[in-house]
Every structure is written in structure tokens, then in C-alpha cells.
Design an enzyme around this catalytic site. Structure first.
Site, mmCIF file in Angstrom:
data_model
loop_
_atom_site.group_PDB
_atom_site.id
_atom_site.type_symbol
_atom_site.label_atom_id
_atom_site.label_comp_id
_atom_site.label_asym_id
_atom_site.label_seq_id
_atom_site.Cartn_x
_atom_site.Cartn_y
_atom_site.Cartn_z
ATOM 1 N N PRO A 2 0.827 -1.208 0.000
ATOM 2 C CA PRO A 2 0.000 0.000 0.000
ATOM 3 C C PRO A 2 0.860 1.257 0.000
ATOM 4 O O PRO A 2 1.831 1.363 0.742
ATOM 5 C CB PRO A 2 -0.793 -0.124 1.307
ATOM 6 N N GLU A 3 0.514 2.191 -0.872
ATOM 7 C CA GLU A 3 1.213 3.469 -0.932
ATOM 8 C C GLU A 3 0.309 4.541 -0.333
ATOM 9 O O GLU A 3 -0.715 4.229 0.284
ATOM 10 C CB GLU A 3 1.622 3.764 -2.377
ATOM 11 N N HIS A 92 -4.640 -15.133 9.887
ATOM 12 C CA HIS A 92 -3.798 -13.936 9.935
ATOM 13 C C HIS A 92 -4.513 -12.720 10.532
ATOM 14 O O HIS A 92 -4.044 -11.597 10.353
ATOM 15 C CB HIS A 92 -3.246 -13.586 8.551
ATOM 16 N N ARG A 111 1.543 -11.599 5.532
ATOM 17 C CA ARG A 111 3.001 -11.688 5.386
ATOM 18 C C ARG A 111 3.762 -11.159 6.594
ATOM 19 O O ARG A 111 4.974 -11.330 6.699
ATOM 20 C CB ARG A 111 3.445 -10.942 4.126
ATOM 21 N N ARG A 152 22.439 15.062 -6.660
ATOM 22 C CA ARG A 152 21.936 13.713 -6.396
ATOM 23 C C ARG A 152 22.128 12.874 -7.655
ATOM 24 O O ARG A 152 21.358 12.958 -8.600
ATOM 25 C CB ARG A 152 20.457 13.761 -6.005
ATOM 26 N N ARG A 261 13.716 -2.681 -8.370
ATOM 27 C CA ARG A 261 12.293 -2.471 -8.636
ATOM 28 C C ARG A 261 12.044 -2.510 -10.141
ATOM 29 O O ARG A 261 12.731 -1.839 -10.906
ATOM 30 C CB ARG A 261 11.819 -1.125 -8.079
#
EC number: 3.2.2.23
Length: 271
Positions: A2-3, A92, A111, A152, A261
Site C-alpha cells: 500500500p502506498e 492472519h 506476510r 543527487r 524495482r
């Protein structure tokens, strides 16, 4: 995982039902998730009220009048649901918080990468101390990104996902934002102009707000507190669409790996 939109969706679903509710009991069926759950909360919280619920980055903070706040992170697969007390347990279901409105707040995490921690009033938990700017705040803008990006020497996608710079933007929304801003995810962060960062900041805000209004993105595990999936998945332009035609130009979408990613982008639209 989830973001920000998924966590914000969870917050908005819970807030009306948790605020000012008395905690009758707290049941821990597991003592450890990603980290140990503080054992004292089982005896400390009953008899106290939830004063409000807020979000910092991908963390939910349940403030109480017991001298502190619960910190919850959903991890990779966690969900928070408001249920009737008689609702049968599922595998769970690790934590129940029984409230005086005859509802139970149930934390399920297959998880076990999520967490349930405690923050004393007047303190900032170490997990929250080095977090960057909230992307929906006024302080998040192109000028901020431009200044942070100087010197950066990393890809702009890595830069955008750095939680010390801006919080809550993970793989999904970084990929979608860069596509709609027309910026290659491979471009070095310190090579991008101020004008393009201003466009990127606008796009990030627009996409996050739109995703929140669509209930987030359900790819596999995420459900809102009432059990509904998020519908932003139907709006994805690049994430998870490798080797499919670009919805904008028809070119086949490309795929690579950046910092472990999977990254998908359009070589034409993001050239």
C-alpha cells in the site's frame, strides 16, 4: 505494498468510526509482526478513548488519551477492517481493538511485514523522525524537488521514491507520475530542469488525489476498511503493463530494473 493513496483511503474510511470511541479491549493473537508489538498496550489502552486518527507518510497514527498513539503500518499485505464483533476470524487476524460502538477494528497481515507500535505523547518515534515532505502539502512543489535533487547522482525514479525526500510515493505512483510528466525514469535527478520538476510536482499531486478518490490501487492485497477494492488499477498507463502498447502513442512499453524495482516506461512519450 500500500502506498499513500491506499493508506489515505484507509484513514478516511476509519476516521468517522474511530474518533472519540472508547476502547473496551485490545486482543493480540500474535506478539510479533515486523517488530515486537509492545505488550503493555493490552492493559494500557482499555478504558481510554481514541481522540483522532491521522496519517504520516504510510503510517497511521491512532491518537488516544492514554498518553500516546498507536502507530500502524500495513506492510506488504496488511488490512484494517471495521467489523461486527461476531464476525468469524480469518487466518492472519492478528489484532482486535473492541470499541464501544459495537465495532471491532481488526488488523489482518498474512506476510507480517506490517507493524503495530507505540509512541508516547511529546515524542517522535524513530521510524517517523527522518521522513520527508508530504506530497499533498503546500511545501511540496517543483522548487522543493529541484533544490533537493542538486548533486543527487541517482535516477529520478529512485529520487522520487526516497522517503527522506517525499513520503508515500512508491513504485506504482512514481512510474505513473513520471509517465504523465513525460520524464524518463532513467534520467539522472540532478539533470532535470526546474520547469520539468514543477510539472512533475503538479502531476504527483494530481495522480495521488485522483487515486485517493478512486479508492487506491488494488493489485492483490489492498482493500479499504469496508472491504471494497481500489479502482485506480483501471487507470494505470505504465505500471505492470510491460510489452503492452502505450495507451498514448501505441509504442511497446519498455521494462528495466532500477534499485531492484521493476520499472516500465514509454521510450517515445518519456524520451
Amino acid at each position: 505494498m500500500p502506498e499513500l493513496p491506499e493508506v489515505e483511503t484507509t484513514l478516511r474510511g476509519l476516521l468517522p468510526y474511530l474518533t472519540n470511541q472508547l476502547i473496551y479491549s485490545l486482543t493480540l493473537r500474535r506478539r510479533t509482526l515486523r517488530w515486537d508489538i509492545p505488550s503493555h498496550i493490552e492493559s494500557r489502552l482499555p478504558g481510554h478513548r481514541i481522540t483522532t486518527v491521522c496519517r504520516r507518510a504510510k503510517y497511521l497514527l491512532i491518537d488516544t488519551n492514554a498518553g500516546g498513539s498507536l502507530i500502524i503500518h500495513l506492510g506488504m499485505s496488511g488490512t484494517l477492517r471495521l467489523l461486527a464483533p461476531e464476525t468469524p476470524l480469518r487466518p492472519h487476524d492478528h489484532v482486535d481493538i473492541m470499541l464501544n460502538n459495537r465495532r471491532v477494528l481488526r488488523f489482518n497481515d498474512p506476510r507480517r511485514f506490517g507493524c503495530l507500535l507505540w509512541q508516547e505523547d511529546g515524542q517522535i518515534h524513530p521510524l517517523l523522525q527522518r521522513l520527508g515532505c508530504e506530497p499533498l502539502s503546500d511545501s511540496f512543489n517543483g522548487d522543493y524537488l529541484y533544490q533537493c535533487s542538486r548533486a543527487r547522482n541517482v535516477s529520478v525514479k529512485t529520487f522520487l521514491m526516497d522517503q527522506r525526500i517525499v513520503v508515500g510515493v512508491g513504485n506504482i505512483y512514481a512510474a505513473e507520475s513520471l509517465f504523465r510528466a513525460g520524464i524518463s525514469p532513467l534520467c539522472e535527478a540532478d539533470k532535470i530542469s526546474l520547469q520539468r520538476y514543477r510539472r512533475l510536482a503538479e502531476v504527483v499531486k494530481d495522480i495521488l488525489l485522483y487515486a485517493i478518490n478512486r479508492g487506491g490501487t488494488t493489485l492483490r492485497d489492498f482493500l479499504s476498511p469496508d472491504g471494497r477494492p481500489g479502482y485506480f488499477k483501471q487507470e494505470l498507463f505504465v505500471y505492470g503493463r510491460q510489452q503492452q502498447p502505450c495507451k498514448q502513442c501505441g509504442s511497446l512499453l519498455r521494462q528495466t530494473t532500477i534499485r531492484q524495482r521493476t520499472t516500465v516506461w514509454c521510450g517515445h512519450c518519456q524520451g
